[in-house]
Scaffold this motif. Structure first.
Motif, PDB file in Angstrom:
ATOM      1  N   THR A   2       0.893  -1.296   0.012  1.00  0.00           N
ATOM      2  CA  THR A   2       0.007   0.011   0.017  1.00  0.00           C
ATOM      3  C   THR A   2       0.778   1.276  -0.046  1.00  0.00           C
ATOM      4  OG1 THR A   2      -0.067   0.114   2.518  1.00  0.00           O
ATOM      5  CG2 THR A   2      -1.977  -1.237   1.379  1.00  0.00           C
ATOM      6  N   ALA A   3       0.301   2.335  -0.386  1.00  0.00           N
ATOM      7  CA  ALA A   3       0.967   3.783  -0.121  1.00  0.00           C
ATOM      8  C   ALA A   3       1.534   3.842   1.076  1.00  0.00           C
ATOM      9  CB  ALA A   3       0.196   4.792  -0.967  1.00  0.00           C
ATOM     10  N   SER A  47       8.897   4.065 -10.576  1.00  0.00           N
ATOM     11  CA  SER A  47       7.462   4.400 -11.205  1.00  0.00           C
ATOM     12  C   SER A  47       6.276   3.592 -10.420  1.00  0.00           C
ATOM     13  CB  SER A  47       7.416   4.229 -12.764  1.00  0.00           C
ATOM     14  OG  SER A  47       8.512   5.047 -13.309  1.00  0.00           O
ATOM     15  N   ASN A  48       6.454   2.476 -10.364  1.00  0.00           N
ATOM     16  CA  ASN A  48       5.552   1.677  -9.640  1.00  0.00           C
ATOM     17  C   ASN A  48       5.288   2.062  -8.140  1.00  0.00           C
ATOM     18  OD1 ASN A  48       5.537   0.135 -11.680  1.00  0.00           O
ATOM     19  ND2 ASN A  48       7.107  -1.268 -11.172  1.00  0.00           N
ATOM     20  N   GLN A 106       3.619   5.573  -8.292  1.00  0.00           N
ATOM     21  CA  GLN A 106       2.145   5.404  -8.710  1.00  0.00           C
ATOM     22  C   GLN A 106       1.390   5.010  -7.386  1.00  0.00           C
ATOM     23  OE1 GLN A 106       1.436   2.487 -11.897  1.00  0.00           O
ATOM     24  NE2 GLN A 106      -0.525   3.247 -12.016  1.00  0.00           N
ATOM     25  N   LEU A 107       1.900   4.101  -6.645  1.00  0.00           N
ATOM     26  CA  LEU A 107       1.015   3.837  -5.486  1.00  0.00           C
ATOM     27  C   LEU A 107       0.651   5.065  -4.718  1.00  0.00           C
ATOM     28  CD1 LEU A 107       2.860   0.406  -4.078  1.00  0.00           C
ATOM     29  CD2 LEU A 107       0.159   0.912  -4.550  1.00  0.00           C
ATOM     30  N   GLY A 145       1.197   8.295  -5.594  1.00  0.00           N
ATOM     31  CA  GLY A 145       0.537   9.401  -6.240  1.00  0.00           C
ATOM     32  C   GLY A 145      -1.049   9.039  -6.295  1.00  0.00           C
ATOM     33  N   THR A 146      -1.566   7.905  -6.499  1.00  0.00           N
ATOM     34  CA  THR A 146      -2.793   7.297  -6.735  1.00  0.00           C
ATOM     35  C   THR A 146      -3.569   7.766  -5.198  1.00  0.00           C
ATOM     36  OG1 THR A 146      -2.504   5.692  -8.356  1.00  0.00           O
ATOM     37  CG2 THR A 146      -4.461   5.521  -7.106  1.00  0.00           C
ATOM     38  N   THR A 147      -2.953   7.263  -4.251  1.00  0.00           N
ATOM     39  CA  THR A 147      -3.629   7.343  -2.712  1.00  0.00           C
ATOM     40  C   THR A 147      -3.381   8.879  -2.334  1.00  0.00           C
ATOM     41  OG1 THR A 147      -3.080   5.173  -2.414  1.00  0.00           O
ATOM     42  CG2 THR A 147      -3.606   6.208  -0.620  1.00  0.00           C
ATOM     43  N   TYR A 148      -2.086   9.408  -2.555  1.00  0.00           N
ATOM     44  CA  TYR A 148      -1.835  10.735  -1.756  1.00  0.00           C
ATOM     45  C   TYR A 148      -1.330  11.525  -3.098  1.00  0.00           C
ATOM     46  CZ  TYR A 148      -2.347   8.177   2.259  1.00  0.00           C
ATOM     47  OH  TYR A 148      -2.736   7.386   3.450  1.00  0.00           O
ATOM     48  N   PRO A 149      -2.349  12.023  -3.794  1.00  0.00           N
ATOM     49  CA  PRO A 149      -1.941  12.940  -4.966  1.00  0.00           C
ATOM     50  C   PRO A 149      -1.082  14.156  -4.461  1.00  0.00           C
ATOM     51  CG  PRO A 149      -4.046  12.899  -4.949  1.00  0.00           C
ATOM     52  CD  PRO A 149      -3.578  11.973  -3.920  1.00  0.00           C
TER      53      PRO A 149
END
Length: 83
Positions: A23-24, A49-50, A53-54, A56-60
């Motif tokens: 998880t992020a 990047s992976n 992405q985790l 940035g998706t959860t906490y932009p």
């Protein structure tokens, strides 16, 4: 190679993509424990990047682009902002 260019500063490398179920929060907690404030994203291997992405998706709003170089396959430096 990162050690050479870090001028002896501590460097934490990630050599594998996140495990399933990562998880992020777990990534951010680990980076926080290690005292990591910046992440270099390359486009050669894509491992970071992976992780980015985790996060940035959860906490932009937790990632701030500091610097980017290149056009076809850019590399970027991100700052991890505090919670």
């Amino acid at each position: 190679m990162a050690f050479i260019y870090s001028n002896g500063k501590e460097f934490h490398g990630y050599y594998r993509s996140p495990e399933p179920g990562t998880t992020a929060d777990s990534v951010l907690n680990q980076l926080d424990r290690l005292g990591v404030q910046y992440i270099v994203q390359d486009q050669i291997f894509g491992t970071m990047s992976n992780y980015l992405q985790l996060i940035g998706t959860t906490y932009p709003t937790r990632l701030k682009l500091v610097y980017q170089v290149g056009q076809d396959r850019p590399a970027a430096l991100y700052e991890i902002l505090p919670r």
